[in-house]
Design an enzyme around this catalytic site. Structure first.
Site, PDB file in Angstrom:
ATOM      1  N   CYS A  45       0.826  -1.216   0.000  1.00 10.05           N
ATOM      2  CA  CYS A  45       0.000   0.000   0.000  1.00 10.05           C
ATOM      3  C   CYS A  45       0.856   1.261   0.000  1.00 10.05           C
ATOM      4  O   CYS A  45       0.547   2.247  -0.685  1.00 10.05           O
ATOM      5  CB  CYS A  45      -0.916   0.018   1.229  1.00 10.05           C
ATOM      6  SG  CYS A  45      -2.056  -1.365   1.312  1.00 10.05           S
TER       7      CYS A  45
HETATM    8  C1  BEZ Z   1       0.440  -4.572   1.966  1.00  9.34           C
HETATM    9  O1  BEZ Z   1      -0.018  -3.600   1.365  1.00  9.34           O
HETATM   10  O2  BEZ Z   1       1.599  -4.941   1.802  1.00  9.34           O
HETATM   11  C2  BEZ Z   1      -0.437  -5.315   2.952  1.00  9.34           C
HETATM   12  C3  BEZ Z   1      -1.754  -4.968   3.111  1.00  9.34           C
HETATM   13  C4  BEZ Z   1      -2.533  -5.628   4.037  1.00  9.34           C
HETATM   14  C5  BEZ Z   1      -1.982  -6.633   4.817  1.00  9.34           C
HETATM   15  C6  BEZ Z   1      -0.644  -6.974   4.635  1.00  9.34           C
HETATM   16  C7  BEZ Z   1       0.129  -6.317   3.712  1.00  9.34           C
END
Ligand code: BEZ
Length: 219
Positions: A45
């Protein structure tokens, strides 16, 4: 029920790190992109938000506002923006919706299947998937795409799709596979050859149902 292309998006009141407003008021006369992410302070994200921030001048050039959303709160969004700037190199100037009550996530069908199970759903299941909604100034959904938690989105493709939508809306044409700005466009099959010549001038007939033409280059 999921939003469909050409549906008017719900005019929800949203709380963001940059204030509270109704979605329709915020869009105003602009195009808009609403993109969801599962969780603040997570690796994929953070890279995605950095990518959207770096494209700020491109969104502006296309008269397009962007807004992120997750189920985290306003204070988390504010603190996370510092990390996004550190990682992405550009401060994110766009708002992020704090959808702690899941109203927006449910209205746009952004939650994964598990979140809708009557039993066994956990807070982790209520994280939004990676969705993108491109909305026109008429507040209608023009395009949506959905990625799973493990795959970061290609925002160059979101920009390309936005260009294609704006070109299609502005000129009454379609765009072929892998189209980029400046490439030939497709004349819709509903347009007769006579009307196509009157509207576009020269065009190439690849097959009777594939007619390509050039659009005037922007000055
Ligand atoms: C990520 O964006 O890497 C992520 C999002 C939710 C849970 C774990 C990782």
């Amino acid at each position: 029920m999921a939003l469909r292309i050409n549906d008017t998006i719900p005019d929800l009141s949203v709380d963001t790190d940059l204030g509270s407003f109704s979605l329709h008021d915020w869009i105003g006369e602009s195009w808009a992109i609403l993109f969801s992410h599962p969780k603040d302070f997570t690796p994929v994200c953070t890279t995605e938000f950095g990518a959207v921030a770096r494209l700020g001048a491109e969104w502006d050039a296309r008269g397009t506002k962007v807004i992120g959303i997750s189920v985290d709160g306003v204070e988390e969004h504010k603190r996370w923006k510092a990390d996004i700037e550190t990682v992405g190199g550009t401060a994110p100037g766009f708002p992020i919706i704090a959808d702690t009550g899941l109203e927006v996530s449910k209205a746009f069908d952004m939650l994964p299947a598990e979140a809708y199970l009557p039993e066994g759903a956990t807070p982790a299941d209520s994280q939004t998937v990676r969705a993108v909604f491109i909305v026109g100034p008429d507040k209608k959904l023009k395009l949506s795409m959905t990625y799973p938690m493990t795959v970061g989105r290609n925002f160059a493709e979101v920009l390309r799709a936005l260009d294609a939508l704006q070109t299609s809306a502005g000129h009454g044409v379609a765009t072929p596979a892998d189209w980029q700005v400046g490439d030939d466009v497709i004349i819709p099959t509903a347009v007769s050859n006579e009307d196509a010549a009157a509207k576009f001038g020269a065009f190439e007939t690849v097959l009777p149902y594939i007619r390509k033409t050039k659009l005037p280059v922007k000055g």
